[in-house]
Design an enzyme around this catalytic site. Structure first.
Site, short mmCIF file in Angstrom:
data_model
loop_
_atom_site.label_atom_id
_atom_site.label_comp_id
_atom_site.label_asym_id
_atom_site.label_seq_id
_atom_site.Cartn_x
_atom_site.Cartn_y
_atom_site.Cartn_z
N TYR A 132 0.82 -1.22 0.00
CA TYR A 132 0.00 0.00 0.00
C TYR A 132 0.85 1.27 0.00
O TYR A 132 0.39 2.32 0.40
CB TYR A 132 -0.91 0.04 1.23
CG TYR A 132 -2.13 -0.86 1.19
CD1 TYR A 132 -2.01 -2.24 1.04
CD2 TYR A 132 -3.41 -0.32 1.33
CE1 TYR A 132 -3.13 -3.05 1.04
CE2 TYR A 132 -4.54 -1.13 1.32
CZ TYR A 132 -4.39 -2.50 1.17
OH TYR A 132 -5.50 -3.31 1.18
N LYS A 182 5.64 -14.61 3.28
CA LYS A 182 5.62 -15.31 1.99
C LYS A 182 7.03 -15.32 1.44
O LYS A 182 7.28 -14.99 0.27
CB LYS A 182 4.62 -14.62 1.03
CG LYS A 182 4.30 -15.40 -0.24
CD LYS A 182 3.66 -16.75 -0.02
CE LYS A 182 3.67 -17.55 -1.32
NZ LYS A 182 3.26 -18.96 -1.12
N ASP A 215 -0.43 -18.37 2.76
CA ASP A 215 -1.42 -19.27 2.14
C ASP A 215 -1.79 -20.39 3.11
O ASP A 215 -2.96 -20.72 3.31
CB ASP A 215 -0.93 -19.80 0.78
CG ASP A 215 0.53 -20.25 0.77
OD1 ASP A 215 1.22 -20.08 1.79
OD2 ASP A 215 0.97 -20.78 -0.27
N ASP A 239 -4.91 -7.23 5.22
CA ASP A 239 -6.21 -6.86 4.65
C ASP A 239 -7.00 -8.12 4.29
O ASP A 239 -8.17 -8.27 4.66
CB ASP A 239 -5.99 -6.00 3.40
CG ASP A 239 -7.31 -5.64 2.73
OD1 ASP A 239 -8.22 -5.19 3.44
OD2 ASP A 239 -7.42 -5.84 1.51
N ASP A 243 -10.48 -10.05 6.35
CA ASP A 243 -11.82 -10.34 5.81
C ASP A 243 -12.19 -11.79 6.10
O ASP A 243 -13.34 -12.10 6.45
CB ASP A 243 -11.89 -10.08 4.29
CG ASP A 243 -12.43 -8.70 3.95
OD1 ASP A 243 -12.15 -7.75 4.72
OD2 ASP A 243 -13.14 -8.56 2.93
C1 IPM Z 1 -9.87 -2.18 4.91
C2 IPM Z 1 -10.33 -1.81 3.54
C3 IPM Z 1 -9.36 -0.83 2.91
C4 IPM Z 1 -8.01 -1.48 2.84
C5 IPM Z 1 -9.79 -0.33 1.54
C6 IPM Z 1 -11.15 0.26 1.59
C7 IPM Z 1 -8.77 0.61 0.94
O1 IPM Z 1 -10.49 -2.95 2.74
O2 IPM Z 1 -9.75 -1.29 5.76
O3 IPM Z 1 -9.63 -3.35 5.15
O4 IPM Z 1 -7.71 -2.21 1.88
O5 IPM Z 1 -7.23 -1.25 3.73
MN MN Z 2 -10.14 -4.78 3.81
#
Ligand code: IPM
Ligand code: MN
Length: 346
Positions: A132, A182, A215, A239, A243
Site C-alpha cells: 500500500y 511469503k 497461504d 487486509d 476479511d
Molecule cells: C480495509 C479496507 C481498505 C483497505 C480499503 C477500503 C482501501 O479494505 O480497511 O480493510 O484495503 O485497507
Molecule cells: Mn479490507
C-alpha cells in the site's frame, strides 16, 4: 478533560452505523465532544475533493477519529480511498491496524461446530507501507505495450515497529504470535520481514513466535482458529486475512478496527471493516456491531478503559440476547440494535 472526537460518517451505510456508535457512546455520559465532518464522495462532487485541503490539520486537533466507510459507485475506488482513508493512514503515520476477531455468543459461526471459545484472534496489520505504499506508475496507456508497475516497500523501521507492537500485545494475551509471511516466493521484502521478526522474537522469550506462510495460514484459520492468538501481517496480507477473520467471527458486520500510531499522541482512526456496502445503503438494515465495537477500541485509545469495557459488555449482551440484524439471522434494523445497546447503558 473533554475528549475531542472527529466523526466522519462517510459514504453508503457509514452514516447509518456511525449514528448508532455515537448513540451508544453518548449513552455512556462521558465528557466528549463530536466534530462532524461531512467528507467523502458527496464532498468530492460538491467541492472537487474528498476532503478539504486542510483536513489533516483539522484531524490533528482531535484525540480520535471515528469513521463510517468511504466508497461510492459514482467514484473510482482508488480515487475515493486514496482521498480519505489511505491518505489519513499515511499522513498521520497510523502504522498499526489492530483488528480483534472474536466470535461473540449468539453470533452464528460459518465454521461447523465452532463456538466462542474457539475464535479469539487479534490481527495486527502493518498499515502504511508494503503493498500500500502507493509507489508505481503506468506507461503507454491504451497501447498493447501498456505497463503498470506497483512496488511493495518494506523498511526495517516500519517492519520492526509493527512486529514489536504485535509481540507486546501477544505478551499481554495468550503469548502466541504468528507472523504471516511469503518468503518462499518473495526474495526481498518478506525475507527482511522474517529477519527482523527473528531479531525481535529473541527479545520476547515469553512469547511463542511462529512464522507461517500466508497461504497456509489462511487454511489454518479455517481448520483450527483456536490455535491462533495474535497474528501480525503486512498491509495486503493483513487486509485479506482480516476479511477471512471477519467471516469466521460472524461476518463483515461484526468486524472492528483501530488504526494507531502507538506512543505518538496522534489521534487514532477507528472504523468498522465492512466498507460502504452501497447495495444495502439507506435501508436501515446494516449491522452496527462493527461500528460500535470500533467505538470500544476508540474509548480504550482515549484512556476510558472502564467505559470501553461497559460498552463492549452491552454489545455482547445484545448479540447474545438480541435484537440481531439480518446478517446474523435476526430481523432487526440498524437503529433497533443500536438502541438496544444504548438502552443497556442509560
Ligand atoms: C480495509 C479496507 C481498505 C483497505 C480499503 C477500503 C482501501 O479494505 O480497511 O480493510 O484495503 O485497507
Ligand atoms: Mn479490507
Amino acid at each position: 478533560m473533554t475528549h475531542r472526537v472527529a466523526l466522519l460518517p462517510g459514504d453508503g451505510v457509514g452514516p447509518e452505523v456511525i449514528a448508532e456508535a455515537r448513540r451508544a457512546v453518548d449513552a455512556l455520559g462521558l465528557s466528549l465532544e463530536w466534530t462532524e465532518l461531512p467528507w467523502g464522495s458527496a464532498h468530492l462532487h460538491a467541492h472537487g475533493r474528498m476532503m478539504p485541503a486542510d483536513a489533516l490539520e483539522t484531524l490533528e486537533t482531535h484525540d480520535a477519529i471515528l469513521m463510517g466507510a468511504i466508497g461510492d459507485p459514482s467514484v473510482p475506488d482508488h480515487i475515493s480511498l486514496w482521498g480519505v482513508v489511505l491518505e489519513i493512514r499515511q499522513r498521520l503515520d497510523l502504522w498499526a491496524n489492530v483488528r480483534p476477531a472474536r466470535l461473540l455468543e449468539g453470533v452464528p459461526c460459518p465454521l461447523a461446530g465452532r463456538t466462542p471459545t474457539d475464535v479469539d484472534m487479534l490481527f495486527v496489520r502493518e498499515n502504511t507501507e508494503g503493498e500500500y505504499s502507493g509507489i508505481g506508475g503506468r506507461a503507454h496507456q491504451g497501447l498493447a505495450s501498456e505497463v503498470a508497475v506497483e512496488s511493495s516497500v518494506f523498511t526495517r523501521q516500519g517492519v520492526e515497529r509493527v512486529l514489536r507492537y504485535a509481540f507486546e500485545l501477544a505478551a499481554g494475551r495468550r503469548g502466541v504470535l504468528t507472523s504471516a509471511t511469503k518468503s518462499n516466493a518473495s526474495r526481498y521484502g518478506y525475507v527482511l520481514w522474517d529477519e527482523v521478526a527473528d531479531e525481535v522474537a529473541a527479545e520476547y522469550t515469553g512469547v511463542r513466535y511462529e512464522r507461517v506462510l500466508v497461504d497456509a495460514l489462511a487454511a489454518r484459520m479455517v481448520r483450527d482458529p483456536a490455535g491462533l492468538d495474535v497474528v501480525v501481517a503486512s498491509n495486503l496480507f493483513g487486509d485479506i486475512l482480516t476479511d477471512l477473520a471477519a467471516a469466521i467471527q460472524g461476518g463483515m458486520g461484526m468486524a472492528a478496527s483501530a488504526n494507531l500510531a502507538p506512543g505518538s499522541g496522534r489521534p487514532g482512526l477507528f472504523e468498522p471493516v465492512h466498507g460502504s456496502a452501497p447495495d444495502i445503503a439507506g435501508r436501515g438494515v446494516a449491522n452496527p456491531a462493527g461500528a460500535i465495537w470500533s467505538a470500544v477500541l476508540m474509548l480504550e485509545h482515549l484512556g476510558e478503559t472502564g467505559a470501553a469495557r461497559t460498552l463492549l459488555t452491552a454489545l455482547e449482551d445484545v448479540c447474545r440476547e438480541g435484537p440481531r440484524t439480518r446478517d446474523l439471522g435476526g430481523s432487526a434494523g440498524t437503529a433497533e440494535v443500536g438502541e438496544a445497546v444504548a438502552a443497556r447503558l442509560r
